[in-house]
Design an enzyme around this catalytic site. Structure first.
Site, PDB file in Angstrom:
ATOM      1  CE1 TYR A   1      -9.652  -9.485 -47.786  1.00  0.00           C
ATOM      2  CE2 TYR A   1     -11.707  -8.298 -48.122  1.00  0.00           C
ATOM      3  CZ  TYR A   1     -10.851  -9.009 -47.292  1.00  0.00           C
ATOM      4  OH  TYR A   1     -11.196  -9.261 -45.985  1.00  0.00           O
TER       5      TYR A   1
ATOM      6  CG  PHE B   1     -12.609 -16.954 -51.658  1.00  0.00           C
ATOM      7  CD1 PHE B   1     -12.411 -15.668 -51.195  1.00  0.00           C
ATOM      8  CD2 PHE B   1     -11.493 -17.768 -51.849  1.00  0.00           C
ATOM      9  CE1 PHE B   1     -11.129 -15.179 -50.919  1.00  0.00           C
ATOM     10  CE2 PHE B   1     -10.209 -17.294 -51.578  1.00  0.00           C
ATOM     11  CZ  PHE B   1     -10.039 -15.990 -51.115  1.00  0.00           C
TER      12      PHE B   1
ATOM     13  NE  ARG C   1      -1.760 -13.393 -40.953  1.00  0.00           N
ATOM     14  CZ  ARG C   1      -2.700 -13.466 -41.904  1.00  0.00           C
ATOM     15  NH1 ARG C   1      -3.445 -12.405 -42.196  1.00  0.00           N
ATOM     16  NH2 ARG C   1      -2.914 -14.595 -42.550  1.00  0.00           N
TER      17      ARG C   1
ATOM     18  CB  THR D   1      -8.712 -18.158 -42.991  1.00  0.00           C
ATOM     19  OG1 THR D   1      -7.414 -17.588 -43.168  1.00  0.00           O
ATOM     20  CG2 THR D   1      -9.706 -17.455 -43.900  1.00  0.00           C
TER      21      THR D   1
ATOM     22  NE  ARG E   1     -10.316 -14.433 -38.998  1.00  0.00           N
ATOM     23  CZ  ARG E   1      -9.351 -14.291 -39.897  1.00  0.00           C
ATOM     24  NH1 ARG E   1      -8.317 -15.126 -39.910  1.00  0.00           N
ATOM     25  NH2 ARG E   1      -9.395 -13.310 -40.774  1.00  0.00           N
TER      26      ARG E   1
ATOM     27  CG  ASN F   1     -12.909 -14.438 -41.404  1.00  0.00           C
ATOM     28  OD1 ASN F   1     -13.214 -13.272 -41.646  1.00  0.00           O
ATOM     29  ND2 ASN F   1     -11.928 -15.056 -42.035  1.00  0.00           N
TER      30      ASN F   1
HETATM   31  P1  IDP Z   1      -6.989 -14.064 -43.811  1.00  0.00           P
HETATM   32  O1  IDP Z   1      -8.099 -13.040 -43.618  1.00  0.00           O
HETATM   33  O2  IDP Z   1      -7.017 -15.098 -42.701  1.00  0.00           O
HETATM   34  O3  IDP Z   1      -5.637 -13.455 -44.037  1.00  0.00           O
HETATM   35  P2  IDP Z   1      -7.145 -14.687 -46.679  1.00  0.00           P
HETATM   36  O4  IDP Z   1      -6.767 -16.015 -47.283  1.00  0.00           O
HETATM   37  O5  IDP Z   1      -6.288 -13.500 -46.973  1.00  0.00           O
HETATM   38  O6  IDP Z   1      -7.368 -14.918 -45.109  1.00  0.00           O
HETATM   39  O7  IDP Z   1      -8.633 -14.404 -47.206  1.00  0.00           O
HETATM   40  C1  IDP Z   1      -9.212 -13.128 -47.042  1.00  0.00           C
HETATM   41  C2  IDP Z   1     -10.644 -13.298 -46.581  1.00  0.00           C
HETATM   42  O8  IDP Z   1     -11.393 -13.936 -47.608  1.00  0.00           O
HETATM   43  C3  IDP Z   1     -10.843 -14.209 -45.368  1.00  0.00           C
HETATM   44  O9  IDP Z   1     -10.632 -13.546 -44.143  1.00  0.00           O
HETATM   45  C4  IDP Z   1     -12.286 -14.642 -45.528  1.00  0.00           C
HETATM   46  O10 IDP Z   1     -13.201 -13.624 -45.095  1.00  0.00           O
HETATM   47  C5  IDP Z   1     -12.385 -14.773 -47.035  1.00  0.00           C
HETATM   48  N1  IDP Z   1     -12.093 -16.155 -47.477  1.00  0.00           N
HETATM   49  C6  IDP Z   1     -10.894 -16.750 -47.587  1.00  0.00           C
HETATM   50  N2  IDP Z   1     -10.991 -18.009 -48.056  1.00  0.00           N
HETATM   51  C7  IDP Z   1     -12.321 -18.214 -48.256  1.00  0.00           C
HETATM   52  C8  IDP Z   1     -13.080 -19.330 -48.734  1.00  0.00           C
HETATM   53  O11 IDP Z   1     -12.556 -20.391 -49.078  1.00  0.00           O
HETATM   54  N3  IDP Z   1     -14.434 -19.160 -48.780  1.00  0.00           N
HETATM   55  C9  IDP Z   1     -15.047 -18.000 -48.415  1.00  0.00           C
HETATM   56  N4  IDP Z   1     -14.360 -16.929 -47.970  1.00  0.00           N
HETATM   57  C10 IDP Z   1     -13.018 -17.028 -47.879  1.00  0.00           C
END
Ligand code: IDP
Length: 136
Positions: free
Chosen positions: A50, A58, A86, A92, A103, A113
């Site tokens: 990440y 977050f 995706r 997300t 999801r 998720n």
């Molecule tokens: P994605 O997995 O749908 O590509 P990303 O924005 O790359 O989403 O975020 C990576 C992961 O970080 C998400 O799958 C989720 O587990 C976590 N995440 C993203 N945004 C948030 C948030 O606003 N609060 C808590 N966890 C988040």
């Protein structure tokens, strides 16, 4: 065009006994599993995966979550695999993800998720090298 993408079945999928259900959706769609490994990662590996999120608010709870138990890492292959995964994963935030997506059907959280899918072919290359360094 055939592509490869890196997928994670995050620790909530393993904990909730949904590995078979989620894998079945990818297989039913026609994607091929070309590598698969269940493992538990440490915080350093989470930071590498990440890298683009480590400074976000977050991230600390996300890091705790992805290191909280075993997950399943996969390389899936198929036509436009990056985008197809995706679409199957859904938005997300599980509360907003469309019904019919992984999801949307199984998550009520924007952190827990269930799945990760690379967001571009370039990310897929980077992530496949990170998770499966010996993969051809
Ligand atoms: P994605 O997995 O749908 O590509 P990303 O924005 O790359 O989403 O975020 C990576 C992961 O970080 C998400 O799958 C989720 O587990 C976590 N995440 C993203 N945004 C948030 C948030 O606003 N609060 C808590 N966890 C988040």
């Amino acid at each position: 065009m055939s592509q490869r993408t890196l997928v994670l079945l995050k620790p909530d999928t393993v904990r909730r006994g949904l590995v078979g259900e989620v894998l079945g959706r990818f297989e039913a769609k026609g994607l091929r599993i070309v590598a698969m490994d269940q493992r538990r990662i440490d915080g350093e590996q989470a930071d590498q995966h990440y890298a683009e999120h480590v400074e976000r608010d977050f991230y600390p709870p996300l890091r705790d979550f992805v290191t909280s138990g075993p997950l399943v890492a996969l390389v899936l292959e198929g036509d436009e695999a990056v985008e197809v995964v995706r679409l199957l994963n859904g938005a997300t935030d599980g509360r907003k993800a469309a019904p019919g997506t992984i999801r949307g059907d199984f998550s009520l959280s924007n952190r827990e998720n269930l799945v990760h899918g690379s967001d571009s072919p370039e990310s897929a290359d980077r992530e496949i090298k990170l998770w499966f360094p010996d993969f051809p």
